[in-house]
Scaffold this motif. Structure first.
Motif, PDB file in Angstrom:
ATOM      1  N   GLN A 127       0.730  -1.164   0.107  1.00 40.52           N
ATOM      2  CA  GLN A 127      -0.015  -0.140   0.196  1.00 40.52           C
ATOM      3  C   GLN A 127       0.802   1.270   0.021  1.00 40.52           C
ATOM      4  O   GLN A 127       1.628   1.302   0.966  1.00 40.52           O
ATOM      5  N   PRO A 128       1.015   2.136  -1.047  1.00 38.90           N
ATOM      6  CA  PRO A 128       1.577   3.188  -1.103  1.00 38.90           C
ATOM      7  C   PRO A 128       0.960   4.323   0.005  1.00 38.90           C
ATOM      8  O   PRO A 128      -0.057   4.426   0.293  1.00 38.90           O
ATOM      9  N   TYR A 129       1.802   5.090   0.614  1.00 42.41           N
ATOM     10  CA  TYR A 129       1.297   6.251   1.372  1.00 42.41           C
ATOM     11  C   TYR A 129       2.406   7.395   1.260  1.00 42.41           C
ATOM     12  O   TYR A 129       3.421   7.375   0.736  1.00 42.41           O
ATOM     13  N   ILE A 130       1.756   8.711   1.779  1.00 45.01           N
ATOM     14  CA  ILE A 130       2.434   9.893   1.861  1.00 45.01           C
ATOM     15  C   ILE A 130       2.888  10.285   3.312  1.00 45.01           C
ATOM     16  O   ILE A 130       1.971   9.707   4.339  1.00 45.01           O
ATOM     17  N   THR A 131       4.130  10.379   3.472  1.00 42.82           N
ATOM     18  CA  THR A 131       4.693  10.513   4.946  1.00 42.82           C
ATOM     19  C   THR A 131       5.061  11.993   5.191  1.00 42.82           C
ATOM     20  O   THR A 131       5.554  12.558   4.143  1.00 42.82           O
ATOM     21  N   ALA A 188      -8.927  15.243  -0.649  1.00 44.38           N
ATOM     22  CA  ALA A 188      -8.406  15.388   0.767  1.00 44.38           C
ATOM     23  C   ALA A 188      -7.963  14.149   1.384  1.00 44.38           C
ATOM     24  O   ALA A 188      -8.955  13.091   1.011  1.00 44.38           O
ATOM     25  N   LEU A 189      -6.707  14.246   2.010  1.00 38.47           N
ATOM     26  CA  LEU A 189      -6.500  12.889   2.358  1.00 38.47           C
ATOM     27  C   LEU A 189      -6.619  12.936   3.926  1.00 38.47           C
ATOM     28  O   LEU A 189      -6.252  13.926   4.754  1.00 38.47           O
ATOM     29  N   ILE A 201      -2.642   6.385   0.007  1.00 33.72           N
ATOM     30  CA  ILE A 201      -3.137   6.899  -1.243  1.00 33.72           C
ATOM     31  C   ILE A 201      -3.334   5.689  -2.235  1.00 33.72           C
ATOM     32  O   ILE A 201      -2.716   4.441  -2.142  1.00 33.72           O
ATOM     33  N   ASP A 202      -4.095   5.890  -3.271  1.00 35.62           N
ATOM     34  CA  ASP A 202      -4.167   4.972  -4.364  1.00 35.62           C
ATOM     35  C   ASP A 202      -3.328   5.803  -5.652  1.00 35.62           C
ATOM     36  O   ASP A 202      -3.663   6.920  -5.917  1.00 35.62           O
ATOM     37  N   LEU A 203      -2.781   4.815  -6.176  1.00 37.57           N
ATOM     38  CA  LEU A 203      -1.955   5.334  -7.395  1.00 37.57           C
ATOM     39  C   LEU A 203      -2.994   4.957  -8.596  1.00 37.57           C
ATOM     40  O   LEU A 203      -3.074   3.910  -9.074  1.00 37.57           O
TER      41      LEU A 203
END
Length: 477
Positions: free
Chosen positions: A149-153, A174-175, A194-196
């Motif tokens: 699962q990708p994510y923003i940090t 908005a996340l 996030i979803d790519l």
């Protein structure tokens, strides 16, 4: 040099060394009070927030690479091939990063100690290229990928400083940010899954195969934050433009990069940094194992008058004060043929040492300038009164008090002029040494001290002179 002068010089030198003991104790008191202040500062940080370092946003794509490896553990199948998973992660950094922050300082108290803290309202904007799993690096023996699962940090060194939930948007969506940076090199922070979306554009690769072009999307972040003392940003983008404004008039720009432009006045400061990925190693440091070291742009809100630093510097000149005062006493004894007892030397030396203790204690409650004026005025008044009796003249006591006033004024000038302290101190010592040499240029040091010698130690008159005096006595009678 006669014996009396030698012993007097030796006793004076011993007394100077003896006065160094209370001066050393005062120095220890300064260090203790400085340590207590540091404890008070840490106590405020524990209940408020500490220095802040902000990093990101960084897109993290975790994955497992399936590899074909040779297994030699089975002797019956020495070249058997097995599949093995190897974990990894792909970090994608912003293409552009623009940060605008407004810092509002305030003060907190713990006992008598003042601690500087701040509130910051910041707005982050930029762009980031969404990765394609097809771009993941392949190792020897590659078999396939399992993409996580990708994510923003976003790294925040002290998340207790968050005043409200940050508002983060990626590509207009908005996340929801959750606690935890989920990156080894960041101890604290926030992340959002996030979803790519699939890339739309296709371009030919260098090897002739088609390759997906990265899709660049905008992002924005509103981050209200509490902190103390310092604020730092890690330049993780290809192009980083960071702007900070504050009403605090005493900033210190002490990060790895100085501002491109800055203005500091009594109304506050404005600063702007412009850093590219070619200037910094921050990306490699983030991708590492996380030793806590990151290159940053930083500003520290400093207190222009650190009373403990000033008091510590003042105590270092204490030995010079005692030496010059005792040297003045010694010159008075020689020139004016006075006799000053060792106890009187000692009392004057103790009064000089008490000045530094008064300076330390008063400066914790009033401004350093007023504390210095009060402590020096009290000591000069006491020594002027006492020396008018020791030196057997109020004029001499007043002259010595005037000399002490000049010395205290010179010391205050040295404390204020930190950058020029060595030069000013050297000139002061040269002038004092020159004055002593001029005053003593005609002294016969071999005969000096004869006035202190008791009568029984003085040489007797020749016998002829005694007979003449005895013969003259009846005639005069």
């Amino acid at each position: 040099m006669n014996r009396i002068l030698f012993f007097k010089s030796a006793i004076t030198a011993f007394l100077i060394l003896l006065i160094l003991i209370p001066l050393h104790l005062v120095g220890n008191a300064v260090q203790d009070r400085k340590h207590y202040r540091e404890e008070a500062v840490r106590s405020v940080w524990q209940s408020y927030a500490g220095p802040q370092t902000l990093t990101g946003p960084v897109l993290v794509l975790p994955y497992k690479e399936i590899l074909r490896v040779t297994d030699s553990s089975d002797p019956k199948r020495p070249n058997a091939t097995v599949l093995q998973a190897q974990a990894g992660q792909m970090l994608v950094f912003p293409t552009t990063l623009r940060v605008k922050g407004e810092i509002t300082p305030s003060e907190r108290y713990r006992g008598i100690h003042k601690v500087l803290v701040y509130e910051m309202q910041s707005r982050w904007q930029g762009t980031i290229a969404l990765p394609d799993p097809a771009e993941l690096p392949r190792s020897a023996g590659h078999f396939g990928f399992e993409v996580g699962q990708p994510y923003i940090t976003i790294g925040i060194s002290d998340t207790r400083g968050l005043m409200a939930a940050p508002a983060f948007e990626l590509d207009g969506k908005a996340l929801k940010l959750e606690q935890g940076a989920l990156l080894k090199s960041l101890s604290q922070g926030l992340h959002a899954e996030i979803d790519l979306p699939p890339a739309k554009a296709v371009k030919p690769g260098l090897d002739g195969r088609s390759a997906q072009a990265r899709r660049v999307v905008p992002f924005s972040l509103a981050l209200p934050l509490l902190g103390a003392q310092s604020l730092a940003f890690t330049p993780v983008g290809d192009q980083n433009d960071i702007s900070l404004d504050s009403a605090w008039p005493h900033p210190s720009f002490d990060g790895d990069f100085l501002p491109r432009t800055r203005s500091v006045s009594a109304q506050g400061f404005r600063s702007n940094w412009s850093v590219t990925s070619y200037n910094t190693k921050a990306r490699g440091q983030l991708a590492g194992s996380g030793d806590g070291t990151l290159e940053t742009v930083s500003v520290t809100l400093i207190d222009p008058v650190n009373i403990y630093l000033q008091a510590e510097r003042a105590v270092k000149y204490g030995a010079m004060f005692v030496l010059l005062t005792f040297a003045g006493f010694f010159m008075f004894e020689l020139v004016k043929r006075l006799r000053i007892h060792a106890i009187q030397y000692l009392l004057v030396g103790l009064a000089l040492a008490v000045f530094f203790l008064l300076l330390l204690s008063l400066s914790e409650h009033i401004s350093f300038a007023l504390a210095y004026l009060a402590a020096s005025g009290a000591c000069i008044g006491l020594l002027g009164f006492y020396l008018s009796f020791v030196l057997q003249s109020w004029r001499r006591g007043l002259a010595f008090a005037t000399l002490l006033t000049v010395l205290y004024g010179a010391l205050y000038g040295l404390l204020l002029s930190e950058d020029n302290a060595l030069m000013l101190g050297s000139l002061l010592m040269f002038v004092i040494l020159a004055a002593i040499m001029v005053m003593t240029r005609r002294i016969d040091w071999y005969a000096a001290g004869a006035a202190w010698q008791p009568l029984r130690d003085k040489p007797a008159a020749p016998s002829g002179e005694d007979d003449a005096a005895a013969a003259a006595a009846p005639a005069s009678a």
